[in-house]
Design a protein around this motif. Structure first.
Motif, PDB file in Angstrom:
ATOM      1  N   ARG A  21       0.824  -1.219   0.000  1.00  0.00           N
ATOM      2  CA  ARG A  21       0.000   0.000   0.000  1.00  0.00           C
ATOM      3  C   ARG A  21       0.854   1.263   0.000  1.00  0.00           C
ATOM      4  NH1 ARG A  21      -5.183  -1.651  -1.148  1.00  0.00           N
ATOM      5  NH2 ARG A  21      -5.611  -3.495   0.062  1.00  0.00           N
ATOM      6  N   ALA A  22       1.970   1.226   0.722  1.00  0.00           N
ATOM      7  CA  ALA A  22       2.842   2.408   0.822  1.00  0.00           C
ATOM      8  C   ALA A  22       3.490   2.727  -0.525  1.00  0.00           C
ATOM      9  CB  ALA A  22       3.901   2.185   1.879  1.00  0.00           C
ATOM     10  N   ARG A  23       3.760   1.722  -1.336  1.00  0.00           N
ATOM     11  CA  ARG A  23       4.389   1.960  -2.639  1.00  0.00           C
ATOM     12  C   ARG A  23       3.469   2.732  -3.578  1.00  0.00           C
ATOM     13  NH1 ARG A  23       7.138  -3.933  -3.716  1.00  0.00           N
ATOM     14  NH2 ARG A  23       8.853  -3.644  -2.257  1.00  0.00           N
ATOM     15  N   LYS A  24       2.179   2.650  -3.348  1.00  0.00           N
ATOM     16  CA  LYS A  24       1.221   3.351  -4.196  1.00  0.00           C
ATOM     17  C   LYS A  24       1.094   4.828  -3.803  1.00  0.00           C
ATOM     18  CE  LYS A  24      -1.584  -0.659  -5.312  1.00  0.00           C
ATOM     19  NZ  LYS A  24      -2.932  -1.235  -5.326  1.00  0.00           N
ATOM     20  N   LEU A  25       1.607   5.187  -2.640  1.00  0.00           N
ATOM     21  CA  LEU A  25       1.515   6.568  -2.159  1.00  0.00           C
ATOM     22  C   LEU A  25       2.635   7.425  -2.755  1.00  0.00           C
ATOM     23  CD1 LEU A  25       0.805   5.859   1.625  1.00  0.00           C
ATOM     24  CD2 LEU A  25      -0.856   6.480  -0.137  1.00  0.00           C
ATOM     25  N   PRO A  26       2.434   8.718  -2.758  1.00  0.00           N
ATOM     26  CA  PRO A  26       3.519   9.610  -3.217  1.00  0.00           C
ATOM     27  C   PRO A  26       4.755   9.471  -2.313  1.00  0.00           C
ATOM     28  CG  PRO A  26       1.434  10.807  -3.038  1.00  0.00           C
ATOM     29  CD  PRO A  26       1.207   9.449  -2.476  1.00  0.00           C
ATOM     30  N   ALA A  27       5.906   9.745  -2.867  1.00  0.00           N
ATOM     31  CA  ALA A  27       7.174   9.554  -2.139  1.00  0.00           C
ATOM     32  C   ALA A  27       7.298  10.459  -0.913  1.00  0.00           C
ATOM     33  CB  ALA A  27       8.351   9.801  -3.078  1.00  0.00           C
ATOM     34  N   ASP A  28       6.606  11.574  -0.897  1.00  0.00           N
ATOM     35  CA  ASP A  28       6.735  12.474   0.259  1.00  0.00           C
ATOM     36  C   ASP A  28       5.989  11.957   1.487  1.00  0.00           C
ATOM     37  OD1 ASP A  28       4.258  12.882  -0.864  1.00  0.00           O
ATOM     38  OD2 ASP A  28       4.255  15.057  -0.521  1.00  0.00           O
ATOM     39  N   ASN A  29       5.234  10.880   1.368  1.00  0.00           N
ATOM     40  CA  ASN A  29       4.547  10.279   2.526  1.00  0.00           C
ATOM     41  C   ASN A  29       5.428   9.286   3.273  1.00  0.00           C
ATOM     42  OD1 ASN A  29       2.075  11.606   2.328  1.00  0.00           O
ATOM     43  ND2 ASN A  29       1.355  10.166   0.767  1.00  0.00           N
ATOM     44  N   ILE A  30       6.625   9.028   2.733  1.00  0.00           N
ATOM     45  CA  ILE A  30       7.552   8.088   3.371  1.00  0.00           C
ATOM     46  C   ILE A  30       8.821   8.862   3.727  1.00  0.00           C
ATOM     47  CG2 ILE A  30       8.879   5.970   3.086  1.00  0.00           C
ATOM     48  CD1 ILE A  30       6.759   5.167   0.961  1.00  0.00           C
ATOM     49  N   ILE A  31       9.209   8.762   4.990  1.00  0.00           N
ATOM     50  CA  ILE A  31      10.408   9.456   5.474  1.00  0.00           C
ATOM     51  C   ILE A  31      11.409   8.397   5.874  1.00  0.00           C
ATOM     52  CG2 ILE A  31      11.330  11.013   7.217  1.00  0.00           C
ATOM     53  CD1 ILE A  31       8.457  12.174   7.415  1.00  0.00           C
ATOM     54  N   LYS A  32      12.648   8.557   5.408  1.00  0.00           N
ATOM     55  CA  LYS A  32      13.686   7.581   5.708  1.00  0.00           C
ATOM     56  C   LYS A  32      14.637   8.180   6.745  1.00  0.00           C
ATOM     57  CE  LYS A  32      16.170   4.103   3.276  1.00  0.00           C
ATOM     58  NZ  LYS A  32      16.463   3.530   1.993  1.00  0.00           N
ATOM     59  N   LYS A  33      14.749   7.504   7.914  1.00  0.00           N
ATOM     60  CA  LYS A  33      15.654   7.924   8.980  1.00  0.00           C
ATOM     61  C   LYS A  33      16.381   6.696   9.503  1.00  0.00           C
ATOM     62  CE  LYS A  33      13.079  11.811  10.911  1.00  0.00           C
ATOM     63  NZ  LYS A  33      12.421  12.297  12.125  1.00  0.00           N
ATOM     64  N   ASN A  34      17.678   6.809   9.624  1.00  0.00           N
ATOM     65  CA  ASN A  34      18.509   5.731  10.159  1.00  0.00           C
ATOM     66  C   ASN A  34      18.220   4.390   9.467  1.00  0.00           C
ATOM     67  OD1 ASN A  34      19.577   7.583  11.963  1.00  0.00           O
ATOM     68  ND2 ASN A  34      18.048   7.091  13.533  1.00  0.00           N
ATOM     69  N   ASN A  35      18.141   4.395   8.173  1.00  0.00           N
ATOM     70  CA  ASN A  35      17.870   3.212   7.361  1.00  0.00           C
ATOM     71  C   ASN A  35      16.523   2.558   7.683  1.00  0.00           C
ATOM     72  OD1 ASN A  35      20.186   3.378   5.835  1.00  0.00           O
ATOM     73  ND2 ASN A  35      21.385   2.113   7.247  1.00  0.00           N
ATOM     74  N   LYS A  36      15.596   3.326   8.215  1.00  0.00           N
ATOM     75  CA  LYS A  36      14.235   2.829   8.473  1.00  0.00           C
ATOM     76  C   LYS A  36      13.265   3.742   7.751  1.00  0.00           C
ATOM     77  CE  LYS A  36      14.489   0.409  12.861  1.00  0.00           C
ATOM     78  NZ  LYS A  36      13.878   0.257  14.179  1.00  0.00           N
ATOM     79  N   ASN A  37      12.227   3.122   7.215  1.00  0.00           N
ATOM     80  CA  ASN A  37      11.182   3.892   6.545  1.00  0.00           C
ATOM     81  C   ASN A  37      10.058   4.170   7.532  1.00  0.00           C
ATOM     82  OD1 ASN A  37      12.438   3.915   4.023  1.00  0.00           O
ATOM     83  ND2 ASN A  37      11.594   1.920   3.500  1.00  0.00           N
ATOM     84  N   TYR A  38       9.701   5.444   7.616  1.00  0.00           N
ATOM     85  CA  TYR A  38       8.603   5.869   8.479  1.00  0.00           C
ATOM     86  C   TYR A  38       7.497   6.441   7.599  1.00  0.00           C
ATOM     87  CZ  TYR A  38      11.771   5.429  12.460  1.00  0.00           C
ATOM     88  OH  TYR A  38      12.613   4.939  13.405  1.00  0.00           O
ATOM     89  N   LEU A  39       6.286   6.180   8.010  1.00  0.00           N
ATOM     90  CA  LEU A  39       5.128   6.690   7.280  1.00  0.00           C
ATOM     91  C   LEU A  39       4.624   7.945   7.975  1.00  0.00           C
ATOM     92  CD1 LEU A  39       3.319   3.261   6.831  1.00  0.00           C
ATOM     93  CD2 LEU A  39       4.437   4.569   5.027  1.00  0.00           C
ATOM     94  N   THR A  40       4.252   8.948   7.210  1.00  0.00           N
ATOM     95  CA  THR A  40       3.673  10.157   7.782  1.00  0.00           C
ATOM     96  C   THR A  40       2.264   9.835   8.285  1.00  0.00           C
ATOM     97  OG1 THR A  40       2.747  10.865   5.684  1.00  0.00           O
ATOM     98  CG2 THR A  40       4.998  11.624   6.206  1.00  0.00           C
TER      99      THR A  40
END
Length: 133
Positions: A21-40
């Motif tokens: 589901r996250a792959r279908k969202l725009p890239a700005d909805n996913i934040i990458k910190k410390n090699n982890k993906n966070y969702l807004t």
């Protein structure tokens, strides 16, 4: 902000479902910190709504199938009852036929089996001396 795994655990689904589901969202909805993906928060709400809709549709389909299965069970019970009644009627018919056969055999035993006696009445009517009259 939640990771894919945290959101998956919260929703009771697999992590792969959240990633899909996250792959279908725009890239700005996913934040990458410390090699982890966070969702807004917006991504979390969107994914949560989509998964809940899917679960509700699945639940509705399950309810529909359960209802149809109940109807089929009732139809099977009805058909089984009709089959039992048909078999009982068939047995009754066979018994009646056997009774009829036994009655006709008894009647045959009571009537004389002398074919000459039957032919005597014919012979008297059609005797040879009647032809000259």
């Amino acid at each position: 902000m939640l990771t894919y795994k945290e959101l998956a655990e919260r929703l009771g689904v697999k992590k792969d479902t959240v990633i899909y589901r996250a792959r279908k969202l725009p890239a700005d909805n996913i934040i990458k910190k410390n090699n982890k993906n966070y969702l807004t928060e917006a991504a979390v709400k969107t994914i949560t709504n989509e998964i809940k809709k899917q679960q509700q549709a699945s639940h509705n389909a399950t309810d529909l199938l359960a209802e149809q299965l109940t109807k089929k069970d009732e139809q099977l019970k009805s058909m089984q009852k009709l089959l039992d009644q048909s078999q009982q009627l068939q047995l009754m018919a066979e018994k009646k036929i056997e009774e009829f056969k036994s009655i006709t055999i008894k009647k045959d035993d009571l009537t004389p089996s002398d074919p000459v006696g039957d032919n005597n009445t014919l012979n008297k009517k059609n005797a040879w001396w009647h032809f000259w009259k």
